[in-house]
Design an enzyme around this catalytic site. Structure first.
Site, PDB file in Angstrom:
ATOM      1  N   LYS A  35       1.053  -1.461   0.320  1.00 51.81           N
ATOM      2  CA  LYS A  35      -0.011  -0.042  -0.053  1.00 51.81           C
ATOM      3  C   LYS A  35       1.164   1.271  -0.012  1.00 51.81           C
ATOM      4  O   LYS A  35       0.252   2.141  -0.116  1.00 51.81           O
ATOM      5  CB  LYS A  35      -1.309   0.094   0.603  1.00 51.81           C
ATOM      6  CG  LYS A  35      -0.125   0.116   2.390  1.00 51.81           C
ATOM      7  CD  LYS A  35      -1.338  -0.011   3.035  1.00 51.81           C
ATOM      8  CE  LYS A  35      -2.888   0.861   3.912  1.00 51.81           C
ATOM      9  NZ  LYS A  35      -3.528   0.397   4.636  1.00 51.81           N
ATOM     10  N   GLN A  47      11.657  -3.188  17.093  1.00 52.66           N
ATOM     11  CA  GLN A  47      13.083  -2.747  17.501  1.00 52.66           C
ATOM     12  C   GLN A  47      13.713  -4.755  18.872  1.00 52.66           C
ATOM     13  O   GLN A  47      15.108  -5.235  18.411  1.00 52.66           O
ATOM     14  CB  GLN A  47      13.088  -1.976  18.627  1.00 52.66           C
ATOM     15  CG  GLN A  47      12.606  -0.685  18.213  1.00 52.66           C
ATOM     16  CD  GLN A  47      12.772   0.344  19.863  1.00 52.66           C
ATOM     17  OE1 GLN A  47      13.141   0.253  20.553  1.00 52.66           O
ATOM     18  NE2 GLN A  47      12.755   1.356  19.178  1.00 52.66           N
ATOM     19  N   GLY A  48      13.602  -5.260  19.171  1.00 49.84           N
ATOM     20  CA  GLY A  48      13.834  -6.256  20.019  1.00 49.84           C
ATOM     21  C   GLY A  48      13.753  -7.722  20.239  1.00 49.84           C
ATOM     22  O   GLY A  48      15.874  -7.696  19.693  1.00 49.84           O
ATOM     23  N   GLY A  49      13.668  -8.007  18.676  1.00 49.85           N
ATOM     24  CA  GLY A  49      14.148  -9.469  18.527  1.00 49.85           C
ATOM     25  C   GLY A  49      13.135 -10.860  18.048  1.00 49.85           C
ATOM     26  O   GLY A  49      12.216 -10.582  17.879  1.00 49.85           O
ATOM     27  N   GLU A 115      13.950 -10.961  27.645  1.00 54.18           N
ATOM     28  CA  GLU A 115      12.999 -10.524  27.570  1.00 54.18           C
ATOM     29  C   GLU A 115      12.088 -10.931  28.894  1.00 54.18           C
ATOM     30  O   GLU A 115      11.509 -12.220  29.041  1.00 54.18           O
ATOM     31  CB  GLU A 115      12.187  -9.757  26.028  1.00 54.18           C
ATOM     32  CG  GLU A 115      13.207  -9.363  25.711  1.00 54.18           C
ATOM     33  CD  GLU A 115      12.307  -8.924  23.836  1.00 54.18           C
ATOM     34  OE1 GLU A 115      11.253  -9.409  23.531  1.00 54.18           O
ATOM     35  OE2 GLU A 115      13.162  -8.058  22.913  1.00 54.18           O
ATOM     36  N   HIS A 243       1.586  -1.924  24.455  1.00 59.04           N
ATOM     37  CA  HIS A 243       3.213  -1.809  24.810  1.00 59.04           C
ATOM     38  C   HIS A 243       3.119  -0.955  26.145  1.00 59.04           C
ATOM     39  O   HIS A 243       2.586   0.157  25.731  1.00 59.04           O
ATOM     40  CB  HIS A 243       4.017  -1.760  23.165  1.00 59.04           C
ATOM     41  CG  HIS A 243       5.545  -1.691  23.906  1.00 59.04           C
ATOM     42  ND1 HIS A 243       6.402  -1.048  24.487  1.00 59.04           N
ATOM     43  CD2 HIS A 243       6.533  -3.359  22.800  1.00 59.04           C
ATOM     44  CE1 HIS A 243       7.603  -1.915  24.594  1.00 59.04           C
ATOM     45  NE2 HIS A 243       7.334  -3.505  23.472  1.00 59.04           N
ATOM     46  N   ARG A 290       3.829  -8.569  29.575  1.00 56.69           N
ATOM     47  CA  ARG A 290       2.830  -6.945  28.776  1.00 56.69           C
ATOM     48  C   ARG A 290       1.486  -6.562  29.719  1.00 56.69           C
ATOM     49  O   ARG A 290       1.818  -5.014  29.865  1.00 56.69           O
ATOM     50  CB  ARG A 290       3.478  -6.624  27.364  1.00 56.69           C
ATOM     51  CG  ARG A 290       4.892  -6.595  27.131  1.00 56.69           C
ATOM     52  CD  ARG A 290       4.658  -7.196  25.615  1.00 56.69           C
ATOM     53  NE  ARG A 290       5.811  -6.649  24.956  1.00 56.69           N
ATOM     54  CZ  ARG A 290       6.949  -6.801  23.512  1.00 56.69           C
ATOM     55  NH1 ARG A 290       5.478  -6.914  22.609  1.00 56.69           N
ATOM     56  NH2 ARG A 290       7.396  -6.834  22.991  1.00 56.69           N
ATOM     57  N   HIS A 351      -0.144  -2.187  20.416  1.00 58.62           N
ATOM     58  CA  HIS A 351       0.893  -2.783  19.512  1.00 58.62           C
ATOM     59  C   HIS A 351       1.358  -3.790  19.129  1.00 58.62           C
ATOM     60  O   HIS A 351       1.580  -4.120  17.521  1.00 58.62           O
ATOM     61  CB  HIS A 351       2.202  -2.670  20.960  1.00 58.62           C
ATOM     62  CG  HIS A 351       3.883  -3.193  20.509  1.00 58.62           C
ATOM     63  ND1 HIS A 351       4.202  -2.485  19.587  1.00 58.62           N
ATOM     64  CD2 HIS A 351       3.906  -4.315  21.247  1.00 58.62           C
ATOM     65  CE1 HIS A 351       5.339  -3.282  18.907  1.00 58.62           C
ATOM     66  NE2 HIS A 351       5.491  -4.100  20.112  1.00 58.62           N
ATOM     67  N   ARG A 386       0.790 -12.359  24.035  1.00 57.92           N
ATOM     68  CA  ARG A 386       2.076 -12.715  22.746  1.00 57.92           C
ATOM     69  C   ARG A 386       3.013 -12.683  23.630  1.00 57.92           C
ATOM     70  O   ARG A 386       3.382 -11.952  24.225  1.00 57.92           O
ATOM     71  CB  ARG A 386       1.539 -11.883  21.732  1.00 57.92           C
ATOM     72  CG  ARG A 386       3.597 -12.205  20.861  1.00 57.92           C
ATOM     73  CD  ARG A 386       3.388 -11.294  19.601  1.00 57.92           C
ATOM     74  NE  ARG A 386       3.935  -9.636  20.247  1.00 57.92           N
ATOM     75  CZ  ARG A 386       5.055  -8.985  19.875  1.00 57.92           C
ATOM     76  NH1 ARG A 386       6.160  -9.379  19.275  1.00 57.92           N
ATOM     77  NH2 ARG A 386       5.226  -8.020  20.529  1.00 57.92           N
ATOM     78  N   SER A 391       6.891 -13.003  17.699  1.00 57.34           N
ATOM     79  CA  SER A 391       5.739 -12.992  16.413  1.00 57.34           C
ATOM     80  C   SER A 391       6.725 -12.543  14.279  1.00 57.34           C
ATOM     81  O   SER A 391       5.996 -13.661  14.489  1.00 57.34           O
ATOM     82  CB  SER A 391       5.278 -10.998  16.603  1.00 57.34           C
ATOM     83  OG  SER A 391       5.966 -10.221  16.638  1.00 57.34           O
ATOM     84  N   LEU A 392       7.731 -12.590  15.321  1.00 58.49           N
ATOM     85  CA  LEU A 392       8.650 -12.301  13.629  1.00 58.49           C
ATOM     86  C   LEU A 392       9.103 -13.339  13.698  1.00 58.49           C
ATOM     87  O   LEU A 392       8.818 -14.339  12.199  1.00 58.49           O
ATOM     88  CB  LEU A 392      10.145 -11.377  14.143  1.00 58.49           C
ATOM     89  CG  LEU A 392       9.806 -10.361  14.016  1.00 58.49           C
ATOM     90  CD1 LEU A 392      11.509  -9.694  14.820  1.00 58.49           C
ATOM     91  CD2 LEU A 392       8.620  -9.716  12.979  1.00 58.49           C
TER      92      LEU A 392
END
Length: 533
Positions: A35, A47-49, A115, A243, A290, A351, A386, A391-392
Site C-alpha cells: 500500500k 526493535q526487540g528481536g 525479555e 506495549h 506486557r 502495539h 503474545r 511474532s517475527l
C-alpha cells in the site's frame, strides 16, 4: 487492467516477503502488493528481536513452549506453539542465509537477550533495530529476484470470491473461494484485477485504529476487514497488546517504541515521583508480561493524574547502554533526554494484535485458496497474550508451512476467466476529505476511550452505538464514491473496530490482554473460543 500470477501476496512485512522468496525457489511467479513501499511495514519497527532456542546448554524447546503457554494465559493452541518453537531454529538459519546479521559475541555465538515472560536468554537481535535489519535483508533479495514483481502504492480494495461472480455468499457457504483481489492503483485512480491461483494475506496489524500506537499508520487492519466482509472467520480480536513503554512525546504518531529488551537489560519502571511501583502488581517487577505492566502503568497514571511514567536506566553503565540501544539513545537525545542520566518518560500504546484471520497449521484461512500470515492471522500461538519476540518467528515459520502446503496444491487451481472488472459506474470522487479525516478521528477516540487497556460493558456498548452510526455513514459514502486509499482505510478501520468491540463484549471474563471491570476474574466455564464467522 488484469494481471495473472501464481501467487498474490498482499503485504510487505517479514511474513509476505519470506513466503514470496520461498515460492520463487520453485519458479513460481509472485506479485507483492504494497500500500506504500516495501520498506513501510510493521516488521521495520520491531526493535526487540526474534525468539528461538539456540543455546541448548541452558535452554530447550519445552521451556520456550511453557513460557509461551503461560504468557498466552493457557489459551494458546498447543499444536501451534509446538510448531513454531520446534521449527524456529531452522528458520533462523534461513534468515542468516538470506543475510540477516544477528549480533554475536566474540566467540561467534549469538548475543542473546532476555525479555519479559522468558525464562532464559533466547532473543536474537541486531542492536535495537532487529526488524529493520530483517526487512532490509529481505528487500535486497526480493528486489533481485526475477520471479517476484513488486507493486508499490497499490491498495487492496476487496478479495474476489463467488460473490463477485453473481452468487450469493453467506457465512454458512461451505466452499467460499478466493480468486485474487481488486487492487487500486493510486497513481491512476483505477482499480485493477489481480487473478491468482493462491492469495496470501500478510497485511499486518490494526494499531492505527487507536489514537496512540507504536505501529506505522498503514496498520489499518485491511486484510482482516476484507476477509471478514468476504465471510471468512476472524478470531480473538479482543486480545490487543498494548506495549507498556513507548516514548511519551505529545504529537508523535506513531509513538516511538522503547523496546522491552531495555527492561530485560535492567531498566526499572518508576512513577511520576521517581518511585518504583511494579512491586505492587507482580513479583516479576518490571519483567512481568506486557499486559500486567501496561495495566499497572495505566493504573498509576490514573491515580496520579499524570500523562506518563518513567523508565530508569541511569544506574547501568552508560557506554554499555549506548552500545545496546543506539537508536533509542539518539532519538531521546534529539528531544533533550540523555538516557544515561535522565529517566525516559513512557506511556502504553496499541502495539500488537493477537487475534485476526483464523488459520490452521498450514496457514489456510476458512476461505479456500486464501492463506493468512503474520499479524493479520490468528494461528493460535499467542492465545490471550503474545510472548515477547514470538511474532517475527511465527511469521517465518508459518510462511514456510503455508508455502509448502500451497506448492503441493497450486497446480490444481485454475484462473477464473469470468471475473468482471471493478464496477464504479455512476460514482464520484469524494469531494470532502474532512468527512473521512474527522470520522477516522472519531473512531480512534472511541477505541482509545472505550475499548482500551481496561474495559467495561458500559464502555463497550457505548462504543457499539457510536460505531454503528459511523459505519452507516461510511458505507453510504463508499457506495457513491470512487474508491480511494483514504476511504478504503476508513472503511477497514471501522470494520476492525467493530470486531474488537464485539468480541470483547462476547468474552465474559478477564483473560490475557482482555481486562474488564465487570468480569475481573477468569471463568473456567466461560466460552474461550471467541470468533466471528
Amino acid at each position: 487492467m488484469t494481471y495473472k500470477y501464481d501467487y498474490l501476496v498482499i503485504g510487505s512485512g517479514i511474513a509476505g516477503m519470506s513466503f514470496a522468496l520461498k515460492a520463487s525457489r520453485h519458479g513460481r511467479k509472485v506479485a507483492i502488493v504494497c500500500k506504500s513501499t516495501l520498506e513501510d511495514a510493521n516488521t521495520n519497527f520491531a526493535q526487540g528481536g526474534v525468539a528461538s532456542v539456540t543455546n541448548l546448554e541452558v535452554d530447550d524447546f519445552e521451556k520456550h513452549i511453557h513460557d509461551t503457554m503461560v504468557a498466552g494465559d493457557w489459551l494458546s493452541d498447543p499444536a501451534a506453539v509446538e510448531q513454531v518453537v520446534r521449527n524456529a531454529p531452522a528458520q533462523i538459519r534461513e534468515l542468516v542465509e538470506w543475510g540477516v546479521d544477528f549480533d554475536r559475541k566474540e566467540d561467534g555465538s549469538f548475543d542473546l537477550h532476555r525479555e519479559g515472560g522468558h525464562s532464559e536468554f533466547r532473543i536474537l537481535h541486531h542492536a535495537d533495530n532487529t526488524g529493520a535489519e530483517i526487512q532490509e535483508s529481505l528487500i535486497r533479495r526480493i528486489r533481485a529476484d526475477r520471479n517476484i514483481d513488486v507493486f508499490d502504492h497499490r491498495f487492496a480494495v476487496e478479495i474476489i470470491t463467488q460473490h463477485h461472480l453473481g452468487k450469493i455468499v453467506t457465512r454458512r457457504t461451505p466452499d467460499i473461494t478466493c480468486y485474487g483481489a481488486y487492487i487500486l492503483d493510486e497513481n491512476t485512480g483505477k482499480v485493477d484485477t489481480f487473478l491468482a491461483r493462491v492469495t496470501v494475506m500478510a497485511t499486518g496489524g490494526i494499531g492505527a485504529v487507536y489514537g496512540t500506537t507504536s505501529n506505522p499508520l498503514v496498520s489499518t487492519g485491511d486484510g482482516i476487514a476484507m476477509v471478514y466482509r468476504a465471510k471468512g472467520t476472524v478470531k480473538d480480536m479482543e486480545f490487543i497488546q498494548f506495549h507498556p513503554t513507548t516514548l511519551y512525546h505529545p504529537g508523535d504518531r506513531p509513538s516511538f517504541l522503547i523496546t522491552e529488551a531495555m527492561r530485560g537489560y535492567g531498566a526499572v519502571l518508576k512513577d511520576i515521583n521517581g518511585r518504583e511501583f511494579m512491586h505492587k502488581y507482580d513479583e516479576r517487577l518490571s519483567l512481568a508480561p506486557r499486559d500486567i505492566v501496561a495495566r499497572a502503568i495505566d493504573n498509576e497514571m490514573k491515580q496520579s493524574g499524570s500523562d506518563h511514567v518513567y523508565l530508569d536506566v541511569t544506574h547501568k553503565d552508560p557506554e554499555e547502554t549506548r552500545r545496546h540501544f543506539p537508536n533509542i539513545y539518539e532519538k531521546c537525545l534529539s528531544l533533550g533526554i540523555d538516557i544515561t542520566r535522565d529517566m525516559i518518560p513512557v506511556v502504553p500504546a496499541a502495539h500488537y494484535l493477537c487475534g485476526g484471520i483464523k488459520v490452521n497449521l498450514d496457514g489456510e484461512s476458512s476461505i479456500r485458496r486464501l492463506y493468512a500470515l503474520g499479524e493479520c492471522s490468528c494461528t493460535g500461538l499467542h492465545g490471550g497474550n503474545r510472548l515477547a519476540s514470538n511474532s517475527l518467528i511465527e511469521a517465518v515459520v508459518y510462511a514456510d508451512a503455508a508455502e509448502r502446503h500451497a506448492e503441493a496444491h497450486v497446480d490444481g487451481y485454475d484462473f477464473r476467466t469470468d471475473v468482471p472488472d471493478w464496477n464504479d459506474e455512476g460514482t464520484e470522487h469524494p469531494d470532502e476529505m474532512v468527512l473521512i479525516t474527522q470520522t477516522e478521528k472519531e473512531v480512534s477516540d472511541i477505541m482509545s476511550y472505550y475499548v482500551g487497556i481496561v474495559r467495561s460493558d458500559l464502555r463497550l456498548h457505548r462504543a457499539w452505538n457510536r460505531l454503528d452510526i459511523l459505519y452507516q455513514e461510511t458505507e453510504d459514502l463508499f457506495r457513491r464514491s470512487k474508491p480511494t486509499r483514504q476511504l478504503c482505510e476508513l472503511r477497514n478501520i471501522i470494520n476492525v473496530a467493530y470486531l474488537v468491540m464485539r468480541q470483547a463484549l462476547e468474552r465474559k471474563e478477564s483473560r490475557g490482554l482482555h481486562y474488564t471491570v465487570d468480569y475481573p476474574h477468569p471463568t473456567p466455564e466461560a466460552d474461550t473460543t471467541s470468533g466471528a464467522q
